[in-house]
Design an enzyme around this catalytic site. Sequence first.
Site, short mmCIF file in Angstrom:
data_model
loop_
_atom_site.label_atom_id
_atom_site.label_comp_id
_atom_site.label_asym_id
_atom_site.label_seq_id
_atom_site.Cartn_x
_atom_site.Cartn_y
_atom_site.Cartn_z
N GLU A 134 -12.45 -2.53 -8.45
CA GLU A 134 -11.88 -2.07 -7.18
C GLU A 134 -13.04 -1.92 -6.21
OE1 GLU A 134 -9.33 1.30 -7.90
OE2 GLU A 134 -8.38 0.29 -9.61
N GLU A 324 -6.36 4.53 -1.66
CA GLU A 324 -6.13 3.16 -2.14
C GLU A 324 -6.13 2.27 -0.90
OE1 GLU A 324 -5.80 2.41 -5.31
OE2 GLU A 324 -5.40 4.34 -6.27
#
Length: 440
Positions: A134, A324
């Site tokens: 990520e 996110e």
Amino acid sequence: MMVLFTPCLCLWLGAWVSTTSGLDFRYHNTVEIEQYLKAVNRNYSSFTHLHSIGKSVEAALRRGICGMAVGSVAETLFAPMVTGPCLWHGSGRPLRDAHVDRRDLWVLVLGKYPNEHKIGIPEFKYVGNMHGNEVVGRVLLLHLIEHLTQGYLSDPEVTRILNSTRVHILPSMNPDGFEASDRDCMFNKHGVDLNRNFPDAFERDEEEPREAEVRAIMDWLSSESFVLSANLHGGAVVASYPYDNSNGGAELQRGSSVSPDNDVFVHLAKTYSFSHTHMHKENNCYESKDFKDGITNGYYWYPLSGGMQDYNYVWSQCLEITLELSCCKYPPESDLPGLWRANKPALLAYMQQVHLGVKGQVLDTTGVPVQNALVEVEGRRNLCPFRTDKNGEYYRLLLPGNYTFKRSSSSVPDVTQPTESCTSKVRNPAGSHSVALLAS
């Protein structure tokens, strides 16, 4: 056979990041990030401080030009070894003349007083790349560093932030995971999800071994009195807030695990989502759950044990949310400029929320700061009561309103250590600091 390295040398030199020509939008490896941070610290030494908070798990080879490990070109270039849950660069055995070391977890501190805490100036942090694959947060934090360093004393917003806040930025909490050649690898070298490895307030897991990266964060939290934080992830576009877990107690309400500071967390999450160009518009990712206003309670989304944001809040008095930031965890580099434009105003707006609410000191009758005194807000029963730090300071992020504060210098108030109360009205006009409450 003669091997020519001139073309490779040119490519390597072109890959270095520059603090003069601007940071390019690509995925810089761990060595490049280290060099960039050191260059920033050298060029802006009056308001930055660079230090390592610990080491990752994997012993990394210090490479020469073109990615070659010192002492063996062929072995490093053509024989990477598969270990653990991911593919890891390196030969798997010491190379002659090669320097082997675990990767540093580098933190750049920015502010008017970068080297030490100053009373009245809150501590803020951003953490990126907790999951190796990520990677957007890692890139965004480097560009945030560039924006802050280039804007200090010329950009009014940046100047106000750095003059009033001590900002800590950890671009990569999991450099081993990033350096894995398999982009699906989110774990550290031991195959552990770092966001499931912290102590959990709702489960008895004191004996669970902590990974090196997690221990580094825990030690970091004990060394600084952080007030506000965000942890940057990927795979959705939403701001998630505590709690992430529950044991079915009173905190569990309508499918959410609600903290005593839920109103503040909702405000913090909305500050980011509405400052973002589109997070608040929902329906950002194909096949993703719809998030009203671009925010969610962590537990309502999915229960998570051993998460970092709950640990920050419960044990370290630091309100942290999880951001996110991209539907794709490892998007193509061509997407990075747009992701920076979408998140830049939100990153700056969120940082400024560290001044929300009340801050002050607890002093004894002689004016000496009282460490470890309880400072509680009536009606907010935190799992671990908020206490003053070594300077007698406390910071409580609160929305505008009237609050009654209770202060005691003992965890169990008695006749000799009475609980004292006072009421404060919290105002948060634009561009100003919150009202300071001095309990004595």
